[in-house]
Design an enzyme around this catalytic site. Structure first.
Site, PDB file in Angstrom:
ATOM      1  N   LYS A  44       0.818  -1.187   0.000  1.00  0.00           N
ATOM      2  CA  LYS A  44       0.000   0.000   0.000  1.00  0.00           C
ATOM      3  C   LYS A  44       0.864   1.254   0.000  1.00  0.00           C
ATOM      4  O   LYS A  44       0.405   2.330  -0.332  1.00  0.00           O
ATOM      5  CB  LYS A  44      -0.899   0.030   1.236  1.00  0.00           C
ATOM      6  N   GLY A  45       2.112   1.106   0.386  1.00  0.00           N
ATOM      7  CA  GLY A  45       2.976   2.247   0.620  1.00  0.00           C
ATOM      8  C   GLY A  45       3.198   3.183  -0.543  1.00  0.00           C
ATOM      9  O   GLY A  45       3.315   4.386  -0.366  1.00  0.00           O
ATOM     10  N   GLU A 100       8.024   2.272  -6.294  1.00  0.00           N
ATOM     11  CA  GLU A 100       8.162   1.904  -4.884  1.00  0.00           C
ATOM     12  C   GLU A 100       8.140   3.142  -4.003  1.00  0.00           C
ATOM     13  O   GLU A 100       8.517   4.224  -4.448  1.00  0.00           O
ATOM     14  CB  GLU A 100       9.497   1.181  -4.665  1.00  0.00           C
ATOM     15  N   ASP A 104      14.717  -0.222   1.131  1.00  0.00           N
ATOM     16  CA  ASP A 104      15.345  -0.309   2.440  1.00  0.00           C
ATOM     17  C   ASP A 104      16.369  -1.449   2.405  1.00  0.00           C
ATOM     18  O   ASP A 104      17.457  -1.274   1.862  1.00  0.00           O
ATOM     19  CB  ASP A 104      14.232  -0.547   3.473  1.00  0.00           C
ATOM     20  N   LYS A 132      17.184   4.133   1.122  1.00  0.00           N
ATOM     21  CA  LYS A 132      17.835   4.102   2.432  1.00  0.00           C
ATOM     22  C   LYS A 132      19.024   3.129   2.354  1.00  0.00           C
ATOM     23  O   LYS A 132      18.958   2.008   2.843  1.00  0.00           O
ATOM     24  CB  LYS A 132      16.822   3.660   3.492  1.00  0.00           C
ATOM     25  N   PHE A 153      12.939   6.308  10.902  1.00  0.00           N
ATOM     26  CA  PHE A 153      11.654   5.702  10.589  1.00  0.00           C
ATOM     27  C   PHE A 153      10.705   6.813  10.151  1.00  0.00           C
ATOM     28  O   PHE A 153      10.272   7.628  10.960  1.00  0.00           O
ATOM     29  CB  PHE A 153      11.088   4.943  11.792  1.00  0.00           C
ATOM     30  N   ILE A 154      10.424   6.860   8.855  1.00  0.00           N
ATOM     31  CA  ILE A 154       9.588   7.923   8.303  1.00  0.00           C
ATOM     32  C   ILE A 154       8.193   7.402   7.969  1.00  0.00           C
ATOM     33  O   ILE A 154       8.020   6.222   7.637  1.00  0.00           O
ATOM     34  CB  ILE A 154      10.236   8.573   7.066  1.00  0.00           C
ATOM     35  N   ASP A 160       3.821   3.957   6.287  1.00  0.00           N
ATOM     36  CA  ASP A 160       3.066   3.766   7.517  1.00  0.00           C
ATOM     37  C   ASP A 160       3.894   3.116   8.605  1.00  0.00           C
ATOM     38  O   ASP A 160       5.003   2.645   8.373  1.00  0.00           O
ATOM     39  CB  ASP A 160       1.858   2.866   7.241  1.00  0.00           C
ATOM     40  N   ARG A 166      -0.419   6.870   6.941  1.00  0.00           N
ATOM     41  CA  ARG A 166      -0.299   6.874   5.477  1.00  0.00           C
ATOM     42  C   ARG A 166      -0.861   8.135   4.835  1.00  0.00           C
ATOM     43  O   ARG A 166      -0.344   8.606   3.837  1.00  0.00           O
ATOM     44  CB  ARG A 166      -1.053   5.684   4.868  1.00  0.00           C
TER      45      ARG A 166
END
Length: 183
Positions: A44-45, A100, A104, A132, A153-154, A160, A166
């Protein structure tokens, strides 16, 4: 600003400007192609970034979606991404654009690349909002990254933590005590 954030690192306007740059880069990359590229959002990101990028592109694209999970409700990748929802479209002989939210560890991107190319895609292009590299566990990178970020952590603009944050129109750093809470 949301009370759970330490700071805002990118405003909606800054994101919008990078979205336009990413769309222009993609338009140049696919200029003169006679086939309709398939643009894939990893749900979902990436959905907000995906929608904004494909709307900003001049190149027509077909849309499709996949859900790949490696985080669950954790702040750490399991390193074992699994496909929760697969594509509806065939990628065989197609130019594929994977959009994307963040690269990460790289495990999800490797899985996606191997899957898409293994199904016969003629090309595989990755555009990501965030890279990252300090967290990379495998040797892979996106073809185009809007921002390189530190190991924070963003959340926001699709990103999310435990399905929250989100819909924030900006990107912020989540307070450590939020994701380190013991349930």
């Amino acid at each position: 600003m949301n009370k759970d954030l330490e700071s805002i690192v990118l405003t909606a306007e800054q994101i919008e400007n990078k979205v336009k740059e990413a769309a222009e880069w993609l338009d140049k990359r696919f200029e003169g192609k006679n086939t309709l590229p398939l643009a894939i959002s990893v749900l979902k990101g990436s959905v907000f970034f995906f929608c904004d990028v494909v709307r900003a592109m001049k190149t027509p694209v077909q849309l499709d979606f996949m859900t790949v999970s490696s985080y669950g409700n954790s702040s750490q990748s399991s390193g074992m991404p699994r496909i929760v929802m697969d594509l509806a479209s065939s990628v065989e002989g197609r130019d594929v654009i994977l959009v994307e939210d963040i690269v990460d560890s790289g495990h999800t991107l490797v899985k996606m690349r191997d899957l898409i190319l293994g199904r016969g895609a003629s090309s595989f292009t990755v555009v990501t909002l965030f890279d990252k590299p300090s967290r990379r566990k495998v040797d892979i990178k996106a073809d185009y990254s809007c921002y390189e970020i530190e190991d924070e952590f963003i959340v926001g603009y699709g990103l999310d933590y435990a399905q929250k944050y989100r819909s924030l129109p900006y990107i912020g750093v989540l307070k450590r005590e939020i994701y380190e809470k013991k349930n």
